[in-house]
Design a protein around this motif. Structure first.
Motif, PDB file in Angstrom:
ATOM      1  N   THR A  23      -7.889   0.221   2.723  1.00  0.00           N
ATOM      2  CA  THR A  23      -9.189  -0.309   2.319  1.00  0.00           C
ATOM      3  C   THR A  23      -9.769   0.629   1.282  1.00  0.00           C
ATOM      4  O   THR A  23      -9.403   1.803   1.217  1.00  0.00           O
ATOM      5  N   ASP A  24     -10.665   0.131   0.470  1.00  0.00           N
ATOM      6  CA  ASP A  24     -11.329   0.955  -0.542  1.00  0.00           C
ATOM      7  C   ASP A  24     -10.313   1.736  -1.382  1.00  0.00           C
ATOM      8  O   ASP A  24     -10.435   2.940  -1.588  1.00  0.00           O
ATOM      9  N   ALA A  25      -9.297   1.031  -1.860  1.00  0.00           N
ATOM     10  CA  ALA A  25      -8.219   1.657  -2.643  1.00  0.00           C
ATOM     11  C   ALA A  25      -8.718   2.039  -4.032  1.00  0.00           C
ATOM     12  O   ALA A  25      -9.598   1.369  -4.582  1.00  0.00           O
ATOM     13  N   PRO A  26      -8.149   3.096  -4.604  1.00  0.00           N
ATOM     14  CA  PRO A  26      -8.592   3.512  -5.938  1.00  0.00           C
ATOM     15  C   PRO A  26      -8.238   2.489  -7.028  1.00  0.00           C
ATOM     16  O   PRO A  26      -8.938   2.404  -8.032  1.00  0.00           O
ATOM     17  N   SER A  27      -7.131   1.735  -6.830  1.00  0.00           N
ATOM     18  CA  SER A  27      -6.756   0.722  -7.820  1.00  0.00           C
ATOM     19  C   SER A  27      -5.766  -0.259  -7.194  1.00  0.00           C
ATOM     20  O   SER A  27      -5.149   0.027  -6.169  1.00  0.00           O
ATOM     21  N   LEU A  28      -5.603  -1.380  -7.862  1.00  0.00           N
ATOM     22  CA  LEU A  28      -4.624  -2.362  -7.414  1.00  0.00           C
ATOM     23  C   LEU A  28      -3.203  -1.823  -7.621  1.00  0.00           C
ATOM     24  O   LEU A  28      -2.308  -2.090  -6.815  1.00  0.00           O
ATOM     25  N   ASP A  29      -2.986  -1.056  -8.676  1.00  0.00           N
ATOM     26  CA  ASP A  29      -1.672  -0.438  -8.911  1.00  0.00           C
ATOM     27  C   ASP A  29      -1.292   0.480  -7.753  1.00  0.00           C
ATOM     28  O   ASP A  29      -0.123   0.534  -7.349  1.00  0.00           O
ATOM     29  N   TYR A  30      -2.265   1.197  -7.228  1.00  0.00           N
ATOM     30  CA  TYR A  30      -2.018   2.061  -6.061  1.00  0.00           C
ATOM     31  C   TYR A  30      -1.539   1.208  -4.879  1.00  0.00           C
ATOM     32  O   TYR A  30      -0.569   1.560  -4.200  1.00  0.00           O
ATOM     33  N   CYS A  31      -2.201   0.086  -4.649  1.00  0.00           N
ATOM     34  CA  CYS A  31      -1.819  -0.794  -3.535  1.00  0.00           C
ATOM     35  C   CYS A  31      -0.423  -1.368  -3.732  1.00  0.00           C
ATOM     36  O   CYS A  31       0.355  -1.470  -2.780  1.00  0.00           O
ATOM     37  N   VAL A  32      -0.085  -1.751  -4.954  1.00  0.00           N
ATOM     38  CA  VAL A  32       1.259  -2.260  -5.244  1.00  0.00           C
ATOM     39  C   VAL A  32       2.293  -1.186  -4.924  1.00  0.00           C
ATOM     40  O   VAL A  32       3.327  -1.464  -4.300  1.00  0.00           O
ATOM     41  N   HIS A  33       2.025   0.053  -5.293  1.00  0.00           N
ATOM     42  CA  HIS A  33       2.955   1.149  -5.026  1.00  0.00           C
ATOM     43  C   HIS A  33       3.089   1.401  -3.513  1.00  0.00           C
ATOM     44  O   HIS A  33       4.193   1.578  -3.001  1.00  0.00           O
ATOM     45  N   VAL A  34       1.970   1.409  -2.812  1.00  0.00           N
ATOM     46  CA  VAL A  34       2.008   1.621  -1.357  1.00  0.00           C
ATOM     47  C   VAL A  34       2.782   0.488  -0.677  1.00  0.00           C
ATOM     48  O   VAL A  34       3.590   0.719   0.227  1.00  0.00           O
ATOM     49  N   ASP A  35       2.561  -0.751  -1.123  1.00  0.00           N
ATOM     50  CA  ASP A  35       3.290  -1.885  -0.544  1.00  0.00           C
ATOM     51  C   ASP A  35       4.792  -1.732  -0.778  1.00  0.00           C
ATOM     52  O   ASP A  35       5.590  -1.951   0.131  1.00  0.00           O
ATOM     53  N   ARG A  36       5.194  -1.372  -1.991  1.00  0.00           N
ATOM     54  CA  ARG A  36       6.628  -1.159  -2.270  1.00  0.00           C
ATOM     55  C   ARG A  36       7.201  -0.069  -1.376  1.00  0.00           C
ATOM     56  O   ARG A  36       8.299  -0.199  -0.837  1.00  0.00           O
ATOM     57  N   TYR A  37       6.454   1.020  -1.225  1.00  0.00           N
ATOM     58  CA  TYR A  37       6.893   2.136  -0.374  1.00  0.00           C
ATOM     59  C   TYR A  37       7.082   1.650   1.072  1.00  0.00           C
ATOM     60  O   TYR A  37       8.107   1.921   1.698  1.00  0.00           O
ATOM     61  N   CYS A  38       6.097   0.958   1.574  1.00  0.00           N
ATOM     62  CA  CYS A  38       6.159   0.474   2.961  1.00  0.00           C
ATOM     63  C   CYS A  38       7.277  -0.548   3.147  1.00  0.00           C
ATOM     64  O   CYS A  38       8.035  -0.485   4.121  1.00  0.00           O
ATOM     65  N   ARG A  39       7.388  -1.485   2.228  1.00  0.00           N
ATOM     66  CA  ARG A  39       8.412  -2.537   2.331  1.00  0.00           C
ATOM     67  C   ARG A  39       9.812  -1.931   2.344  1.00  0.00           C
ATOM     68  O   ARG A  39      10.678  -2.370   3.102  1.00  0.00           O
ATOM     69  N   ALA A  40      10.058  -0.917   1.528  1.00  0.00           N
ATOM     70  CA  ALA A  40      11.373  -0.281   1.464  1.00  0.00           C
ATOM     71  C   ALA A  40      11.738   0.411   2.778  1.00  0.00           C
ATOM     72  O   ALA A  40      12.918   0.640   3.051  1.00  0.00           O
ATOM     73  N   ARG A  41      10.743   0.708   3.595  1.00  0.00           N
ATOM     74  CA  ARG A  41      10.980   1.428   4.854  1.00  0.00           C
ATOM     75  C   ARG A  41      10.730   0.563   6.094  1.00  0.00           C
ATOM     76  O   ARG A  41      10.716   1.062   7.208  1.00  0.00           O
ATOM     77  N   GLY A  42      10.495  -0.731   5.873  1.00  0.00           N
ATOM     78  CA  GLY A  42      10.276  -1.638   6.997  1.00  0.00           C
ATOM     79  C   GLY A  42       8.932  -1.449   7.680  1.00  0.00           C
ATOM     80  O   GLY A  42       8.785  -1.737   8.862  1.00  0.00           O
ATOM     81  N   ILE A  43       7.951  -0.975   6.929  1.00  0.00           N
ATOM     82  CA  ILE A  43       6.601  -0.742   7.465  1.00  0.00           C
ATOM     83  C   ILE A  43       5.698  -1.885   7.007  1.00  0.00           C
ATOM     84  O   ILE A  43       5.699  -2.257   5.834  1.00  0.00           O
ATOM     85  N   GLY A  44       4.921  -2.433   7.917  1.00  0.00           N
ATOM     86  CA  GLY A  44       3.972  -3.478   7.561  1.00  0.00           C
ATOM     87  C   GLY A  44       2.872  -2.923   6.671  1.00  0.00           C
ATOM     88  O   GLY A  44       2.521  -1.736   6.745  1.00  0.00           O
ATOM     89  N   PHE A  45       2.324  -3.763   5.806  1.00  0.00           N
ATOM     90  CA  PHE A  45       1.285  -3.339   4.869  1.00  0.00           C
ATOM     91  C   PHE A  45       0.160  -4.373   4.874  1.00  0.00           C
ATOM     92  O   PHE A  45       0.418  -5.570   4.782  1.00  0.00           O
ATOM     93  N   MET A  46      -1.073  -3.883   4.987  1.00  0.00           N
ATOM     94  CA  MET A  46      -2.246  -4.744   4.899  1.00  0.00           C
ATOM     95  C   MET A  46      -3.250  -4.089   3.971  1.00  0.00           C
ATOM     96  O   MET A  46      -3.439  -2.872   4.021  1.00  0.00           O
ATOM     97  N   TYR A  47      -3.877  -4.931   3.137  1.00  0.00           N
ATOM     98  CA  TYR A  47      -4.884  -4.431   2.218  1.00  0.00           C
ATOM     99  C   TYR A  47      -6.079  -5.368   2.281  1.00  0.00           C
ATOM    100  O   TYR A  47      -5.935  -6.587   2.225  1.00  0.00           O
ATOM    101  N   ALA A  48      -7.259  -4.796   2.432  1.00  0.00           N
ATOM    102  CA  ALA A  48      -8.491  -5.581   2.464  1.00  0.00           C
ATOM    103  C   ALA A  48      -9.548  -4.839   1.661  1.00  0.00           C
ATOM    104  O   ALA A  48      -9.607  -3.608   1.670  1.00  0.00           O
ATOM    105  N   ASP A  49     -10.353  -5.612   0.968  1.00  0.00           N
ATOM    106  CA  ASP A  49     -11.392  -4.988   0.158  1.00  0.00           C
ATOM    107  C   ASP A  49     -12.591  -5.926   0.058  1.00  0.00           C
ATOM    108  O   ASP A  49     -12.463  -7.136   0.216  1.00  0.00           O
ATOM    109  N   VAL A  50     -13.743  -5.337  -0.213  1.00  0.00           N
ATOM    110  CA  VAL A  50     -14.989  -6.081  -0.366  1.00  0.00           C
ATOM    111  C   VAL A  50     -15.637  -5.655  -1.672  1.00  0.00           C
ATOM    112  O   VAL A  50     -15.731  -4.468  -1.974  1.00  0.00           O
ATOM    113  N   ARG A  51     -16.053  -6.636  -2.447  1.00  0.00           N
ATOM    114  CA  ARG A  51     -16.787  -6.394  -3.686  1.00  0.00           C
ATOM    115  C   ARG A  51     -18.057  -7.228  -3.622  1.00  0.00           C
ATOM    116  O   ARG A  51     -18.030  -8.435  -3.867  1.00  0.00           O
TER     117      ARG A  51
END
Length: 186
Positions: A23-51
């Motif tokens: 939540t409250d990620a610094p950028s969407l690119d950061y979230c894309v990178h975290v998702d790739r990292y998690c997916r490569a290791r079989g870790i679930g990924f969730m992202y939520a944000d409010v604007r």
């Protein structure tokens, strides 16, 4: 490349978890990178944000996530009025009550009067009408008597999630949750 390696090193503690929620990620690119990292290791990924008054969420639980209960509802039960002895046995529910089953649902029978061999046996449903469904070959069974119950059996459903970058390229799918305004969507 150095930034990606540094970010991977910072994400190393995530490897100990089954799911990462951002939540409250610094950028969407950061979230894309975290998702790739998690997916490569079989870790679930969730992202939520409010604007302001707007919010969004994203879930990636991998290519093969088993959902144990596809709809969260209680298992349905119907009273059986008749089952035909045919190559494709047809079940008719009692008193023209609609059955809640969908194609592919699984039912188990109990308290059957007559077709006792079908008691406790799971059969896959093929919906014919709101009042009838087919359950496969019943031709070798004794004729149906006067009553019985068909009970839905919940089976796991495998769901494949797409990664965040693929979903961003495909375009957003909006889900409206304010049902009071559905008559006037944006």
């Amino acid at each position: 490349a150095d930034d990606a390696a540094a970010l991977d090193a910072a994400l190393a503690p995530f490897a100990e978890h089954k799911c990462v929620i951002v939540t409250d990620a610094p950028s969407l690119d950061y979230c894309v990178h975290v998702d790739r990292y998690c997916r490569a290791r079989g870790i679930g990924f969730m992202y939520a944000d409010v604007r302001g008054v707007f919010c969004w969420s994203f879930v990636d639980l991998g290519d093969a996530f088993d959902v144990l209960d596809k709809n969260g509802e209680e298992c349905a039960e119907v009273l059986v009025a008749d089952i035909t002895c045919d190559a494709d046995g047809v079940v008719t529910v009692l008193d023209k009550q609609r059955h809640p089953f969908e194609d592919g649902d699984v039912v188990v029978f109990r308290e059957l009067d007559g077709m006792a061999a079908l008691n406790g046996v799971e059969r896959t449903v093929r919906t014919l009408t709101p009042y009838t469904f087919a359950i496969g070959d019943t031709s070798a069974l004794a004729p149906f008597g006067t009553r019985g119950v068909a009970v839905q059996v919940k089976k796991p459903v495998r769901v494949a999630f797409a990664p965040l970058d693929a979903q961003l390229r495909a375009g957003a799918e909006f889900v409206y949750t304010d049902w009071g305004k559905m008559a006037h969507p944006p």
